[in-house]
Design a protein around this motif. Structure first.
Motif, PDB file in Angstrom:
ATOM      1  N   LYS A 340     -10.050  44.012 -12.817  1.00 23.45           N
ATOM      2  CA  LYS A 340     -10.492  43.125 -11.753  1.00 23.45           C
ATOM      3  C   LYS A 340      -9.339  42.310 -11.176  1.00 23.45           C
ATOM      4  O   LYS A 340      -9.348  41.947 -10.013  1.00 23.45           O
ATOM      5  N   ASP A 341      -8.361  41.982 -12.000  1.00 25.16           N
ATOM      6  CA  ASP A 341      -7.203  41.254 -11.498  1.00 25.16           C
ATOM      7  C   ASP A 341      -6.458  42.093 -10.463  1.00 25.16           C
ATOM      8  O   ASP A 341      -6.003  41.594  -9.427  1.00 25.16           O
ATOM      9  N   LEU A 342      -6.358  43.389 -10.730  1.00 21.58           N
ATOM     10  CA  LEU A 342      -5.724  44.293  -9.780  1.00 21.58           C
ATOM     11  C   LEU A 342      -6.495  44.320  -8.467  1.00 21.58           C
ATOM     12  O   LEU A 342      -5.911  44.330  -7.378  1.00 21.58           O
ATOM     13  N   ALA A 343      -7.825  44.335  -8.556  1.00 17.48           N
ATOM     14  CA  ALA A 343      -8.656  44.370  -7.354  1.00 17.48           C
ATOM     15  C   ALA A 343      -8.477  43.109  -6.515  1.00 17.48           C
ATOM     16  O   ALA A 343      -8.414  43.182  -5.282  1.00 17.48           O
ATOM     17  N   VAL A 344      -8.390  41.943  -7.175  1.00 22.02           N
ATOM     18  CA  VAL A 344      -8.176  40.696  -6.433  1.00 22.02           C
ATOM     19  C   VAL A 344      -6.824  40.732  -5.723  1.00 22.02           C
ATOM     20  O   VAL A 344      -6.687  40.278  -4.580  1.00 22.02           O
ATOM     21  N   ALA A 345      -5.829  41.281  -6.392  1.00 28.18           N
ATOM     22  CA  ALA A 345      -4.507  41.410  -5.761  1.00 28.18           C
ATOM     23  C   ALA A 345      -4.587  42.288  -4.523  1.00 28.18           C
ATOM     24  O   ALA A 345      -3.964  41.994  -3.491  1.00 28.18           O
ATOM     25  N   GLN A 346      -5.368  43.352  -4.589  1.00 23.15           N
ATOM     26  CA  GLN A 346      -5.533  44.214  -3.422  1.00 23.15           C
ATOM     27  C   GLN A 346      -6.244  43.490  -2.285  1.00 23.15           C
ATOM     28  O   GLN A 346      -5.909  43.668  -1.115  1.00 23.15           O
ATOM     29  N   LEU A 347      -7.240  42.672  -2.621  1.00 19.47           N
ATOM     30  CA  LEU A 347      -7.976  41.942  -1.579  1.00 19.47           C
ATOM     31  C   LEU A 347      -7.059  41.043  -0.766  1.00 19.47           C
ATOM     32  O   LEU A 347      -7.267  40.852   0.433  1.00 19.47           O
ATOM     33  N   SER A 348      -6.061  40.480  -1.435  1.00 15.48           N
ATOM     34  CA  SER A 348      -5.181  39.527  -0.749  1.00 15.48           C
ATOM     35  C   SER A 348      -4.379  40.177   0.375  1.00 15.48           C
ATOM     36  O   SER A 348      -3.825  39.481   1.224  1.00 15.48           O
ATOM     37  N   THR A 349      -4.300  41.503   0.403  1.00 15.76           N
ATOM     38  CA  THR A 349      -3.549  42.202   1.454  1.00 15.76           C
ATOM     39  C   THR A 349      -4.424  42.589   2.636  1.00 15.76           C
ATOM     40  O   THR A 349      -3.936  43.150   3.609  1.00 15.76           O
ATOM     41  N   ILE A 350      -5.758  42.312   2.557  1.00 14.39           N
ATOM     42  CA  ILE A 350      -6.690  42.673   3.631  1.00 14.39           C
ATOM     43  C   ILE A 350      -6.934  41.450   4.508  1.00 14.39           C
ATOM     44  O   ILE A 350      -7.191  40.356   4.008  1.00 14.39           O
ATOM     45  N   ILE A 366     -18.698  39.837  -9.942  1.00 13.70           N
ATOM     46  CA  ILE A 366     -20.034  40.179 -10.428  1.00 13.70           C
ATOM     47  C   ILE A 366     -20.287  41.676 -10.377  1.00 13.70           C
ATOM     48  O   ILE A 366     -21.336  42.146 -10.832  1.00 13.70           O
ATOM     49  N   TYR A 367     -19.335  42.408  -9.796  1.00 13.12           N
ATOM     50  CA  TYR A 367     -19.442  43.861  -9.758  1.00 13.12           C
ATOM     51  C   TYR A 367     -19.250  44.401 -11.180  1.00 13.12           C
ATOM     52  O   TYR A 367     -18.996  43.679 -12.116  1.00 13.12           O
ATOM     53  N   PHE A 368     -19.364  45.704 -11.330  1.00  8.67           N
ATOM     54  CA  PHE A 368     -19.318  46.343 -12.643  1.00  8.67           C
ATOM     55  C   PHE A 368     -18.166  45.810 -13.503  1.00  8.67           C
ATOM     56  O   PHE A 368     -17.070  45.568 -12.994  1.00  8.67           O
ATOM     57  N   PRO A 369     -18.393  45.592 -14.825  1.00  8.53           N
ATOM     58  CA  PRO A 369     -17.290  45.112 -15.688  1.00  8.53           C
ATOM     59  C   PRO A 369     -16.160  46.123 -15.742  1.00  8.53           C
ATOM     60  O   PRO A 369     -16.367  47.314 -15.509  1.00  8.53           O
ATOM     61  N   CYS A 370     -14.955  45.628 -16.048  1.00  7.08           N
ATOM     62  CA  CYS A 370     -13.807  46.536 -16.139  1.00  7.08           C
ATOM     63  C   CYS A 370     -14.045  47.554 -17.254  1.00  7.08           C
ATOM     64  O   CYS A 370     -14.877  47.346 -18.142  1.00  7.08           O
ATOM     65  N   VAL A 371     -13.311  48.648 -17.218  1.00  8.63           N
ATOM     66  CA  VAL A 371     -13.589  49.766 -18.116  1.00  8.63           C
ATOM     67  C   VAL A 371     -13.416  49.374 -19.588  1.00  8.63           C
ATOM     68  O   VAL A 371     -14.157  49.853 -20.454  1.00  8.63           O
TER      69      VAL A 371
END
Length: 413
Positions: A340-350, A366-371
């Motif tokens: 999820k930390d990686l996903a938040v980092a990706q959001l910051s570029t949008i 709140i989306y699916f828990p990390c693997v």
């Protein structure tokens, strides 16, 4: 049958029985003067609601201040950014052959990037996020958590938290997996076993997977959206309380009263603190870092294969109309299953508005828990996992839509 002076005990009168009690007490109990210490006084003050709640807020505020100052300002901004952007990225860009190749895109990232964060390669963003940003955050989190635990404050916090948690069907000791989840959800799911009933364990595991962001995610949020972290946490806390209240009404089972032994305050033993800190940090390096690197690798491959673009196109109507966020957020949501930390980092570029960013980060949470958390939940039982996933899907649709609706009413969505 017991006898006293030739008479059965059962035949004694009430006064004779009290005399017998006094006789026994006089022989086995010794009295003296008890001197209350400063630790005793502090113990009372930190467990009574009137004084305990302000102390708890002060402790948690200090905890958060140390966490953000050490991890974000001192280590990441003061040292890691200089090393990764000033030395590591230029060195990789110089020594890696053929900037136009697929391997360069996957492992180094964007050839024109000036920071590791923007490059988004396995060896650039992957190492910077896991080592430069998240490692300092989990280190200071585990250290402060161990000090609170070994000093004897954590059981008192559990007693205080029971006042609130009992109203949503949880035990006061649910504060332990909750705080652990702020470091990493993986050990937090295991820690739900301290709860007494199956209902409490299922509720805590579900709420943990949905509403408790891990230390890695918090560290990234503090780095890329520091002004919006408070709003994101507010939405998560409200969601925790509301859906916990609902689950308590619909999930069958018992919610017994809290009964725990509160130890006296004491100074933490240095050897024990170092041992716990070493084991927990080693667990992060061993279990979490490979997932971060693998996550970036997989996302880059999916981008090259056109998978993320196709999924984003298919889900765009749902994200744009129901959640009110750009269709490009589908990519980070896929990455969130890995980290999820990686996903938040990706959001910051949008490119998006502040409210869309808040909504997107809450959806990531709140989306699916990390693997890694998903695997641990499987160990707790398939039935519990499937039920938790069903709850999660309902929560994402309802709460995500509700946040969009609140934004429309406020005129900011």
């Amino acid at each position: 049958m017991h006898w006293l002076r030739g008479v059965p005990v059962t035949a004694l009168t009430a006064d004779e029985r009290w005399d017998l009690v006094d006789l026994v007490v006089g022989e086995v109990v010794s009295t003296g003067t008890v001197r209350r210490t400063l630790a005793d006084a502090l113990g009372d003050l930190t467990v009574k609601p009137l004084t305990g709640f302000p102390v708890a807020l002060a402790v948690l505020y200090a905890f958060w201040s140390v966490f953000s100052s050490f991890a974000g300002d001192l280590v990441t901004d003061g040292f890691m950014i200089g090393f990764f952007d000033g030395f590591w990225l230029p060195w990789l860009q110089n020594v890696w052959p053929d900037p136009q190749s697929l391997l360069y895109f996957v492992f180094v990232g964007d050839p024109s990037a000036e920071t590791c964060f923007d490059a988004f390669g396995v060896l650039t963003s992957g190492l910077f996020v896991s080592i430069g940003v998240v490692l300092p955050a989990v280190f200071i989190f585990y250290l402060t958590m161990t000090l609170l635990e070994d000093s004897g404050y954590l059981p008192r916090l559990a007693v205080l938290a029971d006042t609130f948690l009992h109203k949503i069907g949880l035990h006061g000791y649910a504060i332990v997996p909750t705080i652990l989840g702020l470091g990493c959800n993986v050990p937090a799911v295991t820690a739900t076993r301290v709860l007494e009933t199956g209902k409490q364990r299922f509720m805590m595991m579900t709420l943990l997977a949905i509403f408790i962001p891990c230390g890695a995610q918090l560290g990234i949020m503090l780095s890329v959206i520091p002004d919006l972290v408070g709003w994101v946490m507010l939405y998560l806390i409200v969601g925790f309380a509301v859906f916990g209240f609902v689950l308590n009404r619909v999930v069958p089972g018992e919610n017994p009263e809290i009964l725990i032994d509160i130890p006296p305050y004491r100074w933490p033993v240095r050897e024990n603190v170092l041992k716990k800190l070493y084991n927990r940090t080693r667990g992060y390096l061993k279990e979490a870092v490979p997932f971060v690197l693998f996550g970036i690798l997989l996302v880059n491959v999916l981008y090259l294969a056109g998978v993320i673009g196709a999924v984003a196109g298919a889900l765009a109507p749902l994200f744009v109309t129901w959640f009110g966020v750009p269709a490009e957020t589908v990519g980070p949501l896929i990455a969130a299953f890995l980290r999820k930390d990686l996903a938040v980092a990706q959001l910051s570029t949008i490119a998006m508005t502040p409210y869309q960013m808040i909504t997107s980060v809450v959806l990531i949470s709140i989306y699916f828990p990390c693997v890694a958390t998903f695997v641990v939940m499987i160990r707790e039982g398939w039935k519990q996992l499937l039920a938790a996933v069903a709850v999660l899907m309902v929560v994402v649709v309802l709460y995500g839509g509700a946040i969009h609706g609140i934004g429309i009413l406020l005129g900011v969505a």
